[in-house]
Write a protein that holds these residues in place. Sequence first.
Motif, mmCIF file in Angstrom:
data_model
loop_
_atom_site.group_PDB
_atom_site.id
_atom_site.type_symbol
_atom_site.label_atom_id
_atom_site.label_comp_id
_atom_site.label_asym_id
_atom_site.label_seq_id
_atom_site.Cartn_x
_atom_site.Cartn_y
_atom_site.Cartn_z
ATOM 1 N N THR A 43 9.402 2.873 -8.843
ATOM 2 C CA THR A 43 9.230 1.452 -8.533
ATOM 3 C C THR A 43 10.585 0.781 -8.352
ATOM 4 O OG1 THR A 43 9.196 0.804 -10.869
ATOM 5 C CG2 THR A 43 7.091 1.393 -9.859
ATOM 6 N N ARG B 158 5.949 2.759 -5.023
ATOM 7 C CA ARG B 158 5.362 1.439 -4.765
ATOM 8 C C ARG B 158 6.437 0.494 -4.265
ATOM 9 N NH1 ARG B 158 2.103 -1.274 -9.477
ATOM 10 N NH2 ARG B 158 4.168 -1.772 -10.327
ATOM 11 N N VAL C 248 6.885 -3.351 -1.556
ATOM 12 C CA VAL C 248 6.225 -4.402 -0.769
ATOM 13 C C VAL C 248 6.135 -3.994 0.694
ATOM 14 C CG1 VAL C 248 6.380 -6.812 -0.030
ATOM 15 C CG2 VAL C 248 6.966 -6.193 -2.382
ATOM 16 N N LEU D 126 2.428 3.462 -2.011
ATOM 17 C CA LEU D 126 1.489 2.401 -2.365
ATOM 18 C C LEU D 126 2.161 1.072 -2.042
ATOM 19 C CD1 LEU D 126 -1.095 1.354 -3.756
ATOM 20 C CD2 LEU D 126 0.127 1.532 -5.944
ATOM 21 N N ALA E 84 2.222 -2.759 -2.302
ATOM 22 C CA ALA E 84 1.645 -3.787 -3.158
ATOM 23 C C ALA E 84 2.733 -4.749 -3.590
ATOM 24 C CB ALA E 84 0.968 -3.181 -4.380
ATOM 25 N N ARG E 85 2.342 -5.975 -3.841
ATOM 26 C CA ARG E 85 3.256 -7.009 -4.309
ATOM 27 C C ARG E 85 2.729 -7.574 -5.625
ATOM 28 N NH1 ARG E 85 6.510 -10.850 -1.219
ATOM 29 N NH2 ARG E 85 5.384 -10.271 0.668
ATOM 30 N N PHE F 290 1.553 -7.918 -11.467
ATOM 31 C CA PHE F 290 0.593 -6.909 -11.872
ATOM 32 C C PHE F 290 0.194 -7.152 -13.334
ATOM 33 C CE2 PHE F 290 3.546 -5.033 -8.776
ATOM 34 C CZ PHE F 290 2.661 -4.717 -7.751
ATOM 35 N N THR G 32 6.710 -7.919 -12.612
ATOM 36 C CA THR G 32 6.554 -6.463 -12.577
ATOM 37 C C THR G 32 6.783 -5.816 -13.940
ATOM 38 O OG1 THR G 32 8.868 -6.174 -11.895
ATOM 39 C CG2 THR G 32 7.214 -6.348 -10.150
#
Length: 250
Positions: free
Chosen positions: A137, A157, A159, A173, A175-176, A179, A206
């Motif tokens: 990440t 992961r 954006v 993956l 995703a923004r 979470f 995050t």
Amino acid sequence: MSAPRHVLVLGGTTEARELAASLAARPGVRVTTSLAGRVARPRAQAGEVRTGGFGGAEGLADWLREHAVDAVVDATHPFAAGITAHAARAAAATGVPAVVLRRPGWRPGPGDDWRPADSLTGAAGLLPALGRRVFLTTGRLGLAAFAHLAEPYFLVRSVEPPEPPLPARTEVLLARGPFTADGEEALLREHRIDVLVTKDSGGAATAAKLVAARRLGLPVVVVRRPPLPEGVTAVPDVGAALGRLGLAGR
């Protein structure tokens, strides 16, 4: 410093958006947010927005003079060391007051198993001894540091789609955040992750992955932040930045 009329915010973070909104709401204050342009659809910003680089410290200094900027706030990502160095040099060259806004970094707590690294390359060097299924990440840039690792599976992961080269066994993956801890734990279980790699970005958006890793007893490789330029200090939040600008309470 005296209250500025035109503030340039070097943005791209949640704090930058919040600061721009606070500045734009103040009578007599013009705010321009500069975005690097690395995200195709950035979130809306209050005030004026420019996109793209300045051409180094000299180009930024020219822009400050040309646009009569009274103060600069560097609210870029904690790992955007290049623009932070350029901003410091441009401010010194022009005499324009500068403020660095950096959210505090994360700190390990009871039950955390953190392994610090000074760089992405250092993080990659730790992985063979820690696990074979990696949740990566660290953003879409710099993944070449992990590309030579042929055996581990990487769940990456970001954006935006990451830039090659990537490790051979990579699943992306998009995703923004923000979470949730429960969502992150479910993701780690689904992909059978046994080690997490992250930059010390700080902030709440995050941080849930760290809680999930703690719950599951997973090691976390944390890449340390680059140091600020010599003589530069940072403020931790928007309120402190407004105070430095002489705009607190206005």
